[in-house]
Design an enzyme around this catalytic site. Sequence first.
Site, PDB file in Angstrom:
ATOM      1  N   GLY A 195       0.830  -1.201   0.000  1.00 22.31           N
ATOM      2  CA  GLY A 195       0.000   0.000   0.000  1.00 22.31           C
ATOM      3  C   GLY A 195       0.867   1.254   0.000  1.00 22.31           C
ATOM      4  N   ASN A 200      -2.836  -8.511   0.228  1.00 21.57           N
ATOM      5  CA  ASN A 200      -3.748  -9.178  -0.712  1.00 21.57           C
ATOM      6  C   ASN A 200      -4.105  -8.261  -1.886  1.00 21.57           C
ATOM      7  OD1 ASN A 200      -5.462  -7.370   0.460  1.00 21.57           O
ATOM      8  ND2 ASN A 200      -7.071  -8.843   0.979  1.00 21.57           N
ATOM      9  N   ASN A 237      -5.073 -12.214  14.448  1.00 19.94           N
ATOM     10  CA  ASN A 237      -4.128 -13.181  13.872  1.00 19.94           C
ATOM     11  C   ASN A 237      -2.681 -12.709  14.037  1.00 19.94           C
ATOM     12  OD1 ASN A 237      -6.137 -14.893  12.986  1.00 19.94           O
ATOM     13  ND2 ASN A 237      -6.314 -13.900  10.978  1.00 19.94           N
ATOM     14  N   ALA A 274      -1.024   0.058  13.163  1.00 16.04           N
ATOM     15  CA  ALA A 274      -1.369   1.322  12.502  1.00 16.04           C
ATOM     16  C   ALA A 274      -2.789   1.678  12.899  1.00 16.04           C
ATOM     17  CB  ALA A 274      -1.270   1.177  10.988  1.00 16.04           C
ATOM     18  N   TYR A 317     -14.789   1.476   9.782  1.00 21.15           N
ATOM     19  CA  TYR A 317     -13.342   1.736   9.886  1.00 21.15           C
ATOM     20  C   TYR A 317     -12.980   2.140  11.316  1.00 21.15           C
ATOM     21  CZ  TYR A 317      -8.809   3.968   8.700  1.00 21.15           C
ATOM     22  OH  TYR A 317      -7.485   4.330   8.631  1.00 21.15           O
ATOM     23  N   TYR A 371      -3.473  -8.012  24.546  1.00 20.82           N
ATOM     24  CA  TYR A 371      -2.319  -8.902  24.340  1.00 20.82           C
ATOM     25  C   TYR A 371      -1.101  -8.395  25.107  1.00 20.82           C
ATOM     26  CZ  TYR A 371      -3.922 -12.549  21.222  1.00 20.82           C
ATOM     27  OH  TYR A 371      -4.541 -13.669  20.725  1.00 20.82           O
TER      28      TYR A 371
HETATM   29  P1  NAD Z   1      -3.518   1.690   1.353  1.00 17.32           P
HETATM   30  O1  NAD Z   1      -4.897   1.294   0.952  1.00 17.32           O
HETATM   31  O2  NAD Z   1      -2.638   2.306   0.327  1.00 17.32           O
HETATM   32  O3  NAD Z   1      -2.748   0.446   1.990  1.00 17.32           O
HETATM   33  C1  NAD Z   1      -3.379  -0.596   2.662  1.00 17.32           C
HETATM   34  C2  NAD Z   1      -2.761  -1.900   2.180  1.00 17.32           C
HETATM   35  O4  NAD Z   1      -3.333  -2.994   2.923  1.00 17.32           O
HETATM   36  C3  NAD Z   1      -3.055  -2.176   0.696  1.00 17.32           C
HETATM   37  O5  NAD Z   1      -1.871  -2.580   0.043  1.00 17.32           O
HETATM   38  C4  NAD Z   1      -4.069  -3.321   0.749  1.00 17.32           C
HETATM   39  O6  NAD Z   1      -4.032  -4.129  -0.408  1.00 17.32           O
HETATM   40  C5  NAD Z   1      -3.663  -4.035   2.018  1.00 17.32           C
HETATM   41  N1  NAD Z   1      -4.731  -4.829   2.632  1.00 17.32           N
HETATM   42  C6  NAD Z   1      -5.986  -4.427   2.953  1.00 17.32           C
HETATM   43  N2  NAD Z   1      -6.680  -5.435   3.510  1.00 17.32           N
HETATM   44  C7  NAD Z   1      -5.830  -6.505   3.567  1.00 17.32           C
HETATM   45  C8  NAD Z   1      -5.945  -7.827   4.051  1.00 17.32           C
HETATM   46  N3  NAD Z   1      -7.088  -8.283   4.586  1.00 17.32           N
HETATM   47  N4  NAD Z   1      -4.866  -8.644   3.964  1.00 17.32           N
HETATM   48  C9  NAD Z   1      -3.710  -8.227   3.412  1.00 17.32           C
HETATM   49  N5  NAD Z   1      -3.545  -6.972   2.941  1.00 17.32           N
HETATM   50  C10 NAD Z   1      -4.591  -6.121   3.016  1.00 17.32           C
HETATM   51  O7  NAD Z   1      -3.691   2.683   2.602  1.00 17.32           O
HETATM   52  P2  NAD Z   1      -2.606   3.514   3.426  1.00 17.32           P
HETATM   53  O8  NAD Z   1      -2.990   4.938   3.386  1.00 17.32           O
HETATM   54  O9  NAD Z   1      -1.235   3.117   3.024  1.00 17.32           O
HETATM   55  O10 NAD Z   1      -2.900   2.990   4.906  1.00 17.32           O
HETATM   56  C11 NAD Z   1      -2.085   2.015   5.537  1.00 17.32           C
HETATM   57  C12 NAD Z   1      -2.474   1.860   6.994  1.00 17.32           C
HETATM   58  O11 NAD Z   1      -2.315   3.111   7.675  1.00 17.32           O
HETATM   59  C13 NAD Z   1      -3.931   1.435   7.204  1.00 17.32           C
HETATM   60  O12 NAD Z   1      -4.000   0.529   8.270  1.00 17.32           O
HETATM   61  C14 NAD Z   1      -4.620   2.731   7.583  1.00 17.32           C
HETATM   62  O13 NAD Z   1      -5.750   2.499   8.390  1.00 17.32           O
HETATM   63  C15 NAD Z   1      -3.519   3.464   8.328  1.00 17.32           C
HETATM   64  N6  NAD Z   1      -3.734   4.928   8.278  1.00 17.32           N
HETATM   65  C16 NAD Z   1      -3.479   5.650   7.157  1.00 17.32           C
HETATM   66  C17 NAD Z   1      -3.708   7.035   7.157  1.00 17.32           C
HETATM   67  C18 NAD Z   1      -3.417   7.899   5.956  1.00 17.32           C
HETATM   68  O14 NAD Z   1      -3.634   9.105   6.027  1.00 17.32           O
HETATM   69  N7  NAD Z   1      -2.904   7.403   4.856  1.00 17.32           N
HETATM   70  C19 NAD Z   1      -4.223   7.651   8.301  1.00 17.32           C
HETATM   71  C20 NAD Z   1      -4.493   6.875   9.411  1.00 17.32           C
HETATM   72  C21 NAD Z   1      -4.228   5.513   9.403  1.00 17.32           C
END
Ligand code: NAD
Length: 312
Positions: free
Chosen positions: A11, A33, A100, A115, A146, A160
């Site tokens: 991501g 995934n 998990n 995160a 969310y 945990y």
């Molecule tokens: P993103 O959508 O680019 O990345 C998320 C990644 O997780 C993707 O590659 C996706 O394919 C993968 N994914 C989702 N569900 C999955 C699953 N069940 N199994 C395996 N892989 C899975 O989003 P991002 O902005 O890079 O966010 C990454 C993390 O940071 C997230 O947990 C998000 O909640 C957290 N976050 C991001 C922000 C932001 O501003 N970007 C703010 C707060 C929290």
Amino acid sequence: MKRTLITGGAGFIGSHLCDRFIQEGHEVVCMDNFITGSPDNIAHLIGHPRFHVIRHDVSNHVYIAGNLDYILHFASPASPIDYLKLPIQTLKVGALGTHNLLGLAKAKNARFLLASTSEVYGDPLIHPQQESYWGNVNPVGVRGVYDEAKRFAEAITMAYQRYHRVETRIVRIFNTYGPRMRANDGRVVSNFINQALRNLPITVYGDGLQTRSFQYCDDLVEGIWRLLHSDEAEPVNIGNPNEITILNFAEEVIAWIQSESKIVFEALPEDDPKIRQPDIRKAIEVLGWRPKISREEGVQKTIAFFREYLKA
Ligand code: NAD
Ligand code: UDP
């Protein structure tokens, strides 16, 4: 050599973490995934002897052979349009996925970092938001899938830590942007830049007086690196406190791109938080961290990324 599992590693944020941990000499296992991520984000790491990719949905049992020192759980749809389209997957990855990975951390005796998000504060009634604030979340609203998944993820992480003595860290991330965001992820930074680069109308939702505080991805990665290596076992906000209204941000993007785009107003999404600004005193005190990249510098880097993307 340290061995680190990064879920959601393909991501936006996860791929920047993969880069940093490879740079620091770790062996990195990226598990994704690809539901919202892309192989393009990690293409440059493929073939690196310390980088491995496993395609897997972490809401199902996670198996990793060999030892692990760190687990960074970043898998989750994160943009509002993604999690509104994928409500059940979002709840599952926050709840079952986190369970998990905590089980894996316990089995491997690895340190676990979650995160989390400023969304745990919901539509906040205090400003700026400090870690001690419990939030104002609508559990049955559309964003609840969310927000509540992340709140559950925090709760099970603390359980945990307390019950199984797993070493855990929780980062509450505020709006982060930068290269490798998807052009069509619907988030405000990617939307406005892509609209402005194409001279299309800039879509401001509501009256645009709602605020956000935008952080560049490199600042976040540095904060996460420091938190992971600190002794801080309670949640820590990592964000840039420089707050701006969405309307003013639209004007900045138009000016910086010298775009001919005009602003249009569209309906405000349900439960859209009205204000958001991180209180980062804890990160400053405990981690010696503060953001270094200004909005103009970060947005210019992101504009350069999307210009190349539009050419390709
Ligand atoms: P993103 O959508 O680019 O990345 C998320 C990644 O997780 C993707 O590659 C996706 O394919 C993968 N994914 C989702 N569900 C999955 C699953 N069940 N199994 C395996 N892989 C899975 O989003 P991002 O902005 O890079 O966010 C990454 C993390 O940071 C997230 O947990 C998000 O909640 C957290 N976050 C991001 C922000 C932001 O501003 N970007 C703010 C707060 C929290
Ligand atoms: N927003 C907007 N126009 C867009 C996309 C988003 O005005 O094209 C607004 C949205 O309503 C919210 C803010 O920008 O008030 C930030 O939205 P984003 O989806 O980036 O993230 P959020 O902070 O809401 O999770």
